[in-house]
Design a protein around this motif. Structure first.
Motif, PDB file in Angstrom:
ATOM      1  N   ASN A   1      39.634  46.251  28.365  1.00  0.00           N
ATOM      2  CA  ASN A   1      38.326  46.292  29.096  1.00  0.00           C
ATOM      3  C   ASN A   1      37.998  47.688  29.153  1.00  0.00           C
TER       4      ASN A   1
ATOM      5  N   GLN B   1      37.090  38.259  37.099  1.00  0.00           N
ATOM      6  CA  GLN B   1      36.221  37.364  36.107  1.00  0.00           C
ATOM      7  C   GLN B   1      36.562  35.897  36.243  1.00  0.00           C
ATOM      8  N   GLU B   2      37.693  35.434  36.461  1.00  0.00           N
ATOM      9  CA  GLU B   2      38.111  34.073  36.789  1.00  0.00           C
ATOM     10  C   GLU B   2      37.430  33.789  38.060  1.00  0.00           C
TER      11      GLU B   2
ATOM     12  N   VAL C   1      40.584  43.272  37.230  1.00  0.00           N
ATOM     13  CA  VAL C   1      39.344  42.842  36.492  1.00  0.00           C
ATOM     14  C   VAL C   1      39.370  41.404  35.909  1.00  0.00           C
ATOM     15  N   SER C   2      40.518  40.899  35.363  1.00  0.00           N
ATOM     16  CA  SER C   2      40.663  39.722  34.645  1.00  0.00           C
ATOM     17  C   SER C   2      40.739  38.644  35.945  1.00  0.00           C
TER      18      SER C   2
ATOM     19  N   SER D   1      26.005  30.822  32.523  1.00  0.00           N
ATOM     20  CA  SER D   1      27.426  31.345  31.917  1.00  0.00           C
ATOM     21  C   SER D   1      28.218  30.008  32.161  1.00  0.00           C
TER      22      SER D   1
ATOM     23  N   LEU E   1      33.223  39.587  39.093  1.00  0.00           N
ATOM     24  CA  LEU E   1      33.404  40.733  38.628  1.00  0.00           C
ATOM     25  C   LEU E   1      32.184  41.738  39.287  1.00  0.00           C
ATOM     26  N   ASN E   2      30.952  41.257  39.696  1.00  0.00           N
ATOM     27  CA  ASN E   2      29.858  42.067  40.063  1.00  0.00           C
ATOM     28  C   ASN E   2      30.328  42.779  41.367  1.00  0.00           C
TER      29      ASN E   2
ATOM     30  N   ASP F   1      34.508  34.467  38.984  1.00  0.00           N
ATOM     31  CA  ASP F   1      33.061  34.757  38.622  1.00  0.00           C
ATOM     32  C   ASP F   1      32.451  35.706  39.516  1.00  0.00           C
TER      33      ASP F   1
END
Length: 579
Positions: free
Chosen positions: A287, A315-316, A311-312, A471, A320-321, A318
């Motif tokens: 990443n 992302q899980e 980060v991971s 998504s 990351l923003n 949803d």
């Protein structure tokens, strides 16, 4: 400027452990380590760090890869180079304290299977939590490297670290590691600390740092001039960013000087080339956030391995923003908890709580992990500074806080859990007992052979999201609802990354209690018809390697349960109904 007596600097290469933990969330498989280990063994390193840390967890959680088999296979390849492991003191390779008998068995088994050097640390720098494992390392005859977790805060300074070094030397350590897990140590601070330790005690000193802030190579040069004996580096394809400085570059920089490592650059080339092939295979896991220089680490102090995992995890969820919000929250949580150094498990404890404080309606400490509660009860040891009394009272009220060594409160557990695992048919070899004890929630499926190896993700073309291309979608097939995650779109073709049946309801239910985070159901503490009180723990979710209890908001009766142990739930899923 002070220069220490010139001497050859030794190198510990971290490619097989910390480097891939920092850059690709510890996903490097044993099958790819073996040819790499063969090449590393020819280079002339002081040691190769290849085990411990998060590798044990990841092996059985994601890779269907036995960590004990990995150790034995690596030992067969590393015939001339010592294998080094990272051991979390009383936490071993887990996230909580284990009883002394388990520590004794684990250290003995690790040495028997191939570990030659044990780097022992405690996340709070509480030497009481290191002593049992350090004593056991000395009993095996292995090399004991006592560790100082370097950090900066109002209560940490060079003087306190030198005093800790003196105490570690008094515990018969063979060497001392300054573990700068977030890449915070400045060149002058490295010079001052190493010079101070060398003046105080006659012992070899290793400096371990990360390139997250971009400062590590400069600090390494200052450390060399101050008399450091060992430097931690990683082969260049897995170096820099949140990993260590590159092995080849450090070797080249010292070549021909009084500190020449004696390592032949030409011997490093085939190893570098093997690493390039491996990097290509795992490229989808790299990443940009983990690879780039990030000076903000000087503010939020998150270690390399935790950044890639954070980060991971976001992302899980949803989310990351919301990374910037989480990073801004981390220093506040750390201050609330008495400035613990951020290294496993405290980095996970602080980082996960920061995520919850941001994601759960932005309300701080509305949802608190079990680990934070245990920390506030003193069950991880003594915090460097007093914790916030306001936060402590908010979370645990007037509960008693222990002051003894936490493991003193633990009853011996090895034989009891050995019997449990044997009765369940989980044991094929002696080390399986330890695997079960360390991870009782996830080990059974692994030991039964029910785990599937997580596929190595394939790089996908980057597609900018649009208003009419979601998504995630819920699709109904023959009356059954499936969750579909869309990872790429090309023309009119949609590639489906994962499909899973959705049996868990969403939406509004009278008395429905929802998950406030994505995670796996670890425990269901109630059954249909159970009478519960407000505040009772109904379900425990495991998210981001921490336990997240779901409490009853009212007195009532459980009328419906929609989840089972092992189910993966999303934020907003209805878990059960209490009326």
């Amino acid at each position: 400027m002070y220069y220490a007596t010139p001497h050859k600097v030794k190198i510990t290469d971290t490619t097989l452990r910390d480097a891939h933990q920092s850059l690709i969330a510890t996903r490097l498989r044993t099958e790819d380590m073996i040819p790499l280990a063969e090449g590393l063994d020819k280079c002339g390193f002081f040691s190769v760090e290849a085990w411990g840390g998060a590798t044990f967890d990841t092996c059985i959680r994601f890779l269907n890869d036995d960590p004990w088999d990995r150790l034995r296979l690596l030992k067969a390849e590393l015939k001339r180079t010592p294998i080094q492991m990272l051991l979390r003191g009383q936490n071993l390779v887990g996230y909580r304290h284990y009883s002394d008998d388990v520590v004794d068995k684990f250290v003995a088994a690790a040495h028997k299977n191939g570990v030659d050097i044990f780097r022992v640390f405690d996340a709070l720098n509480d030497i009481r939590n290191m002593k049992r494992s350090m004593d056991q390392v000395k009993l095996t005859g292995a090399h004991l490297q006592g560790t100082i977790c370097y950090t900066t805060s109002p209560v940490h300074n060079t003087g306190t670290f030198i005093e800790m070094a003196k105490e570690l030397a008094a515990h018969d350590c063979d060497s001392i590691c300054i573990k700068d897990m977030a890449g915070l140590i400045m060149p002058e601070a490295a010079r001052e600390l190493i010079t101070g330790i060398k003046k105080a005690v006659d012992i070899k000193v290793c400096l371990h740092s990360h390139s997250t802030s971009g400062i590590a190579p400069m600090s390494y040069q200052a450390a060399v001039e101050a008399g450091v004996d060992i430097l931690d580096t990683a082969m260049s394809p897995f170096s820099m960013g949140t990993s260590q400085p590159p092995t080849e570059s450090i070797v080249a920089a010292l070549k021909g000087t009084a500190w020449d490592t004696g390592i032949d650059l030409m011997r490093l080339r085939p190893v570098r080339n093997t690493c390039l092939q491996i990097r290509e295979k795992y490229g989808a896991l790299l990443n940009p956030i983990s690879e780039r220089v990030d000076s903000d680490v000087l503010i939020y102090q998150l270690p390399g391995g935790m950044i890639s995992n954070l980060v991971s995890q976001l992302q899980e969820q949803d989310a990351l923003n919301r990374m910037e919000e989480v990073l801004a929250e981390i220093p506040h949580v750390r201050e609330d908890l008495g400035y613990p150094p951020l290294v496993t498990p405290t980095s996970q404890i602080v980082g996960t709580q920061a995520v919850l404080n941001v994601l759960v309606n932005g309300e701080r400490y509305k949802n608190v992990t079990k680990e934070v509660k245990d920390y506030l009860h003193g069950l991880y040891g003594k915090s460097p500074a007093p914790v916030s009394e306001k936060i402590r009272h908010q979370i645990i009220g007037n509960d008693t806080v222990i002051t003894v060594r936490p493991a003193d409160l633990l009853e011996p557990s090895y034989e009891k859990m050995k019997a449990e695992a044997t009765k369940a048919g989980l044991i094929k070899k002696e080390e399986d007992i330890l695997t079960y004890i360390l991870y009782p929630a996830i080990a059974p499926a692994f030991l039964k052979g029910e785990c599937l190896q997580e596929p190595v993700p394939v790089k996908q073309p980057v597609v900018q999201p649009s208003a009419d291309i979601p998504s995630v979608m819920e699709v109904e097939v023959d009356g059954e609802i499936f969750n579909v995650r869309i990872v790429s779109v090309g023309g009119s073709n949609v590639e489906v990354a994962s499909v899973s049946p959705q049996k868990i309801p969403r939406g509004e239910f009278e008395g429905g209690i929802k998950s406030n985070i994505q995670g796996m159901v670890l425990k269901v503490n109630v059954s249909r018809g159970s009478v519960v009180k407000k505040g009772d723990t109904l379900i425990v979710l495991e998210a981001m390697k921490m336990e997240n209890p779901i409490h009853s908001p009212i007195d009532g009766k459980v009328t419906e349960i929609f989840v089972d142990t092992g189910d993966v739930v999303k934020n907003g899923d209805v878990l059960l109904v209490v009326q």
